[in-house]
Design a protein around this motif. Structure first.
Motif, PDB file in Angstrom:
ATOM      1  N   VAL A  40      -7.005   0.177  -1.457  1.00 33.70           N
ATOM      2  CA  VAL A  40      -6.566   0.792   0.059  1.00 33.70           C
ATOM      3  C   VAL A  40      -5.810   2.045  -0.270  1.00 33.70           C
ATOM      4  N   SER A  41      -4.784   1.870  -1.228  1.00 31.41           N
ATOM      5  CA  SER A  41      -4.096   3.182  -1.525  1.00 31.41           C
ATOM      6  C   SER A  41      -4.879   4.464  -2.251  1.00 31.41           C
ATOM      7  N   VAL A  42      -5.653   4.059  -2.906  1.00 31.11           N
ATOM      8  CA  VAL A  42      -6.513   4.990  -3.751  1.00 31.11           C
ATOM      9  C   VAL A  42      -7.575   5.588  -2.582  1.00 31.11           C
ATOM     10  N   THR A  43      -8.064   4.861  -1.845  1.00 33.62           N
ATOM     11  CA  THR A  43      -8.630   5.478  -0.581  1.00 33.62           C
ATOM     12  C   THR A  43      -8.181   6.450   0.293  1.00 33.62           C
ATOM     13  N   LEU A  44      -7.102   5.775   0.660  1.00 34.85           N
ATOM     14  CA  LEU A  44      -6.077   6.791   1.487  1.00 34.85           C
ATOM     15  C   LEU A  44      -5.554   7.938   0.634  1.00 34.85           C
ATOM     16  N   ILE A  45      -5.405   8.005  -0.523  1.00 36.51           N
ATOM     17  CA  ILE A  45      -4.831   9.272  -1.122  1.00 36.51           C
ATOM     18  C   ILE A  45      -6.037  10.246  -1.534  1.00 36.51           C
ATOM     19  N   THR A  46      -7.369   9.565  -1.708  1.00 36.66           N
ATOM     20  CA  THR A  46      -8.274  10.475  -1.854  1.00 36.66           C
ATOM     21  C   THR A  46      -8.760  10.973  -0.460  1.00 36.66           C
ATOM     22  N   THR A  47      -8.680  10.414   0.558  1.00 34.93           N
ATOM     23  CA  THR A  47      -9.143  10.878   1.853  1.00 34.93           C
ATOM     24  C   THR A  47      -7.856  12.137   2.266  1.00 34.93           C
ATOM     25  N   LEU A  48      -6.811  11.632   1.923  1.00 35.00           N
ATOM     26  CA  LEU A  48      -5.664  12.709   2.102  1.00 35.00           C
ATOM     27  C   LEU A  48      -5.604  13.933   1.448  1.00 35.00           C
ATOM     28  N   LEU A  49      -6.250  13.774   0.251  1.00 37.05           N
ATOM     29  CA  LEU A  49      -6.393  14.860  -0.662  1.00 37.05           C
ATOM     30  C   LEU A  49      -7.225  15.952  -0.292  1.00 37.05           C
ATOM     31  N   ALA A  50      -8.167  15.634   0.679  1.00 37.54           N
ATOM     32  CA  ALA A  50      -9.265  16.475   0.981  1.00 37.54           C
ATOM     33  C   ALA A  50      -8.666  17.639   1.586  1.00 37.54           C
ATOM     34  N   ILE A  51      -7.774  17.587   2.292  1.00 39.47           N
ATOM     35  CA  ILE A  51      -7.299  18.975   3.139  1.00 39.47           C
ATOM     36  C   ILE A  51      -6.572  19.640   2.114  1.00 39.47           C
ATOM     37  N   PRO A  52      -5.565  19.253   1.522  1.00 37.23           N
ATOM     38  CA  PRO A  52      -5.027  20.161   0.228  1.00 37.23           C
ATOM     39  C   PRO A  52      -6.048  20.725  -0.634  1.00 37.23           C
ATOM     40  N   ALA A  53      -6.885  19.883  -0.985  1.00 36.25           N
ATOM     41  CA  ALA A  53      -7.958  20.356  -1.905  1.00 36.25           C
ATOM     42  C   ALA A  53      -8.760  21.475  -1.380  1.00 36.25           C
ATOM     43  N   ALA A  54      -9.233  21.333   0.039  1.00 37.46           N
ATOM     44  CA  ALA A  54     -10.033  22.613   0.879  1.00 37.46           C
ATOM     45  C   ALA A  54      -9.149  23.798   0.672  1.00 37.46           C
ATOM     46  N   LEU A  55      -7.773  23.555   1.101  1.00 38.89           N
ATOM     47  CA  LEU A  55      -6.921  24.827   0.880  1.00 38.89           C
ATOM     48  C   LEU A  55      -6.706  25.434  -0.293  1.00 38.89           C
ATOM     49  N   ILE A  56      -6.492  24.532  -1.341  1.00 38.89           N
ATOM     50  CA  ILE A  56      -6.645  25.246  -2.703  1.00 38.89           C
ATOM     51  C   ILE A  56      -8.064  26.066  -2.982  1.00 38.89           C
ATOM     52  N   THR A  57      -9.254  25.379  -2.431  1.00 37.26           N
ATOM     53  CA  THR A  57     -10.386  26.276  -2.744  1.00 37.26           C
ATOM     54  C   THR A  57     -10.402  27.703  -1.816  1.00 37.26           C
ATOM     55  N   VAL A  58      -9.761  27.413  -0.786  1.00 38.31           N
ATOM     56  CA  VAL A  58      -9.646  28.735   0.170  1.00 38.31           C
ATOM     57  C   VAL A  58      -9.054  29.859  -0.713  1.00 38.31           C
ATOM     58  N   VAL A  59      -7.623  29.217  -1.137  1.00 34.71           N
ATOM     59  CA  VAL A  59      -6.845  30.251  -1.564  1.00 34.71           C
ATOM     60  C   VAL A  59      -7.436  30.705  -3.052  1.00 34.71           C
ATOM     61  N   SER A  60      -7.945  29.820  -3.936  1.00 39.21           N
ATOM     62  CA  SER A  60      -8.494  30.340  -5.205  1.00 39.21           C
ATOM     63  C   SER A  60      -9.772  31.252  -5.185  1.00 39.21           C
ATOM     64  N   SER A  61     -10.586  30.874  -3.869  1.00 39.81           N
ATOM     65  CA  SER A  61     -11.727  31.793  -3.600  1.00 39.81           C
ATOM     66  C   SER A  61     -11.185  33.000  -2.964  1.00 39.81           C
ATOM     67  N   VAL A  79       0.809  -1.101   0.083  1.00 39.07           N
ATOM     68  CA  VAL A  79      -0.049  -0.086   0.120  1.00 39.07           C
ATOM     69  C   VAL A  79       1.008   1.281   0.046  1.00 39.07           C
ATOM     70  N   LEU A  80       1.998   1.204   0.917  1.00 39.36           N
ATOM     71  CA  LEU A  80       2.801   2.588   0.702  1.00 39.36           C
ATOM     72  C   LEU A  80       3.603   2.703  -0.356  1.00 39.36           C
ATOM     73  N   ASP A  81       4.029   1.559  -0.994  1.00 38.37           N
ATOM     74  CA  ASP A  81       4.732   1.660  -2.248  1.00 38.37           C
ATOM     75  C   ASP A  81       3.895   2.337  -3.499  1.00 38.37           C
ATOM     76  N   GLU A  82       2.707   1.682  -3.426  1.00 39.00           N
ATOM     77  CA  GLU A  82       1.619   2.018  -4.654  1.00 39.00           C
ATOM     78  C   GLU A  82       1.365   3.668  -4.403  1.00 39.00           C
TER      79      GLU A  82
END
Length: 294
Positions: free
Chosen positions: A175-196, A70-73
């Motif tokens: 498992v890896s794509v689920t963790l990646i998508t979950t961890l992407l939530a915080i950077p995506a929210a920050l990018i949303t705030v900056v762009s807004s 999972v970590l390697d993926e």
């Protein structure tokens, strides 16, 4: 000769002989009456659900032995696609924030930009764009890799050698794509705030201090952040199940593999859209205060 055949036909008095094929029995004959598109969609949805159930059961029953994969993926996927996902996410969200701020500025209600559009874009459009990017980049690569193994009959060879392809190949990827998508939530929210914030400053002339002090911290709550992350978690499971299933069911050589990748991305897009509608309705039902202006 024809008379003998006619006599044999008249002598037979048993039940009617049912035709050969996948819908030959009486029970499955009812399935044959269902229209083809509905039958195919139901069959594929059931297969994806069954695959996801097997993966979750295997991960919970034996929660060791696959985390290194999972970590390697995750490392390989993030290293290969984080720049494309970040740039595309910022571009899409900026394209949303600029016309949105123009609309509220022309309407003379620029003060509603924060509590209305920022929260709505964080709850819906951020998750939509982030998960679509994951499905289009990570999910397509996952389907292509598993599908190529299926076409080359590597999965059949693994089963002959006593190796479970679900446990070895599918589980780490879901498992890896689920963790990646979950961890992407915080950077995506920050990018949303900056762009807004950029759109509100460039179009509406709202100072940065007013945006971050009045709009952001009074609009976004802990429930919003937790709901955002759980939404991305469910989206990751959905993307993994759809893309892995289409990769495992690929057939027909290179043309069939390309068709499977295309179908995986399209099905993932539609499934994510439907899931977002249901998820947001449930969240607003449990927490009706999230939809109120602050």
């Amino acid at each position: 000769m024809s008379q003998e055949l006619e006599m044999e036909a008249t002598v037979y008095d048993g039940p009617p002989i049912e035709p050969d094929g996948p819908y030959g029995s009486k029970l499955s004959a009812t399935v044959a009456k269902v229209p083809g598109p509905i039958r195919n969609v139901t069959s594929e949805a059931g297969g994806m659900t069954l695959l996801l159930g097997k993966v979750l059961w295997s991960a919970v029953r034996h929660p060791r032995g696959y985390w290194n994969d999972v970590l390697d993926e995750m490392h390989f996927t993030i290293k290969r696609s984080w720049i494309a996902i970040s740039v595309a996410l910022f571009g899409f969200l900026l394209a949303l924030s600029v016309p949105s701020m123009q609309f509220v500025a022309l309407a003379g209600v620029g003060e509603l930009y924060g509590p209305l559009l920022l929260v709505q874009s964080t709850r819906t459009f951020t998750v939509w764009v982030a998960t679509l990017l994951v499905a289009g980049v990570v999910g397509a690569a996952m389907t292509a890799e598993l599908g190529s193994r299926k076409v080359r009959e590597e999965l059949d060879a693994m089963e002959v050698m006593g190796i479970d392809p679900i446990r070895t190949l599918v589980l780490p990827r879901i498992v890896s794509v689920t963790l990646i998508t979950t961890l992407l939530a915080i950077p995506a929210a920050l990018i949303t705030v900056v762009s807004s914030q950029f759109g509100s400053w460039f179009i509406g002339g709202i100072p940065r201090a007013d945006f971050y002090g009045a709009f952001l911290w009074t609009s976004l709550s802990t429930v919003e952040v937790v709901a955002l992350m759980f939404n991305c978690f469910l989206a990751g499971l959905l993307i993994g199940a759809v893309c892995c299933y289409k990769g495992l069911s690929a057939a027909g050589g290179a043309m069939g593999l390309g068709k499977a990748v295309n179908q995986a991305v399209v099905i993932a897009f539609l499934a994510l859209f439907i899931m977002q509608l249901g998820y947001n309705a449930v969240i607003l039902g449990f927490f009706p205060g999230l939809g109120a202006f602050k």
